[in-house]
Design a protein around this motif. Structure first.
Motif, mmCIF file in Angstrom:
data_model
loop_
_atom_site.group_PDB
_atom_site.id
_atom_site.type_symbol
_atom_site.label_atom_id
_atom_site.label_comp_id
_atom_site.label_asym_id
_atom_site.label_seq_id
_atom_site.Cartn_x
_atom_site.Cartn_y
_atom_site.Cartn_z
ATOM 1 N N ASP A 15 -14.047 -25.970 -8.621
ATOM 2 C CA ASP A 15 -14.271 -24.552 -8.355
ATOM 3 C C ASP A 15 -14.657 -23.777 -9.626
ATOM 4 N N GLY A 17 -16.867 -21.572 -10.072
ATOM 5 C CA GLY A 17 -17.172 -20.165 -9.823
ATOM 6 C C GLY A 17 -15.981 -19.265 -10.075
ATOM 7 N N ARG A 18 -14.805 -19.713 -9.690
ATOM 8 C CA ARG A 18 -13.597 -18.903 -9.916
ATOM 9 C C ARG A 18 -13.288 -18.804 -11.409
ATOM 10 N N TYR A 20 -15.520 -18.988 -13.826
ATOM 11 C CA TYR A 20 -16.549 -18.100 -14.351
ATOM 12 C C TYR A 20 -16.119 -16.638 -14.189
ATOM 13 N N HIS A 21 -15.666 -16.287 -12.999
ATOM 14 C CA HIS A 21 -15.264 -14.907 -12.749
ATOM 15 C C HIS A 21 -14.038 -14.507 -13.583
ATOM 16 N N ALA A 22 -13.101 -15.400 -13.756
ATOM 17 C CA ALA A 22 -11.942 -15.096 -14.603
ATOM 18 C C ALA A 22 -12.394 -14.776 -16.024
ATOM 19 N N VAL A 24 -15.449 -13.799 -17.032
ATOM 20 C CA VAL A 24 -16.255 -12.572 -17.041
ATOM 21 C C VAL A 24 -15.366 -11.340 -17.068
ATOM 22 N N TYR A 25 -14.396 -11.281 -16.160
ATOM 23 C CA TYR A 25 -13.564 -10.080 -16.065
ATOM 24 C C TYR A 25 -12.594 -9.952 -17.236
ATOM 25 N N GLN A 28 -14.802 -8.641 -19.999
ATOM 26 C CA GLN A 28 -15.142 -7.245 -19.746
ATOM 27 C C GLN A 28 -13.973 -6.326 -20.124
ATOM 28 N N MET A 58 -20.527 -21.107 -19.498
ATOM 29 C CA MET A 58 -19.267 -20.425 -19.771
ATOM 30 C C MET A 58 -18.732 -20.612 -21.187
ATOM 31 N N TRP A 118 -4.141 -11.201 -12.313
ATOM 32 C CA TRP A 118 -5.323 -11.715 -11.634
ATOM 33 C C TRP A 118 -5.245 -13.239 -11.642
ATOM 34 N N TYR A 120 -7.059 -16.880 -10.523
ATOM 35 C CA TYR A 120 -8.319 -17.514 -10.131
ATOM 36 C C TYR A 120 -8.141 -19.000 -9.975
#
Length: 120
Positions: A15, A17-18, A20-22, A24-25, A28, A58, A118, A120
């Motif tokens: 997974d 994608g999860r 990646y989002h962790a 990114v956020y 940020q 990543m 959060w 992921y």
């Protein structure tokens, strides 16, 4: 007032994608000046070695998060359970929570201290 966040990567190899989002956020939030902590736990202990070796999409985010001292480490009990303690420990600190959380990240303590959690 600064926002406070804890990001925990539990997702494994299947997974990305999860993960990646962790990243990114977390990045940020760090860039905007929030207080940010990132952990790898469970099957997520797979990722530090992969990301350290310049993952094509990543790896740069991982390195920036390391340079910003956002990444707290890899949960030791999880890394041991998944056979990744040696590899992960060469890249990030192996961390342990309190005994009553069985060595896991003490998410309840972070919540008590007003961190947004959060996973992921």
């Amino acid at each position: 007032m600064t926002n406070k966040h804890v990001f925990v990567v539990y997702s494994g190899e299947s997974d990305p994608g999860r993960v990646y989002h962790a990243l990114v956020y977390a990045l940020q939030a760090a860039r905007r000046g929030d207080e940010v902590r990132l952990f790898f736990a469970g099957d997520g202990t797979y990722w530090p070695e992969v990301l350290e070796n310049e993952h094509p999409t990543m790896g740069d985010m991982f390195q920036e998060l390391k340079n910003r001292n956002v990444i707290e480490g890899v949960t030791k009990t999880c890394a041991m359970a998944y056979g990744r303690a040696e590899a992960a420990g060469k890249i990030l600190p192996l961390v342990s929570g309190p005994e009553d959380s069985r060595g896991q990240i003490d998410l309840l303590d972070f919540a008590d201290r007003s961190y947004r959690i959060w996973t992921y």
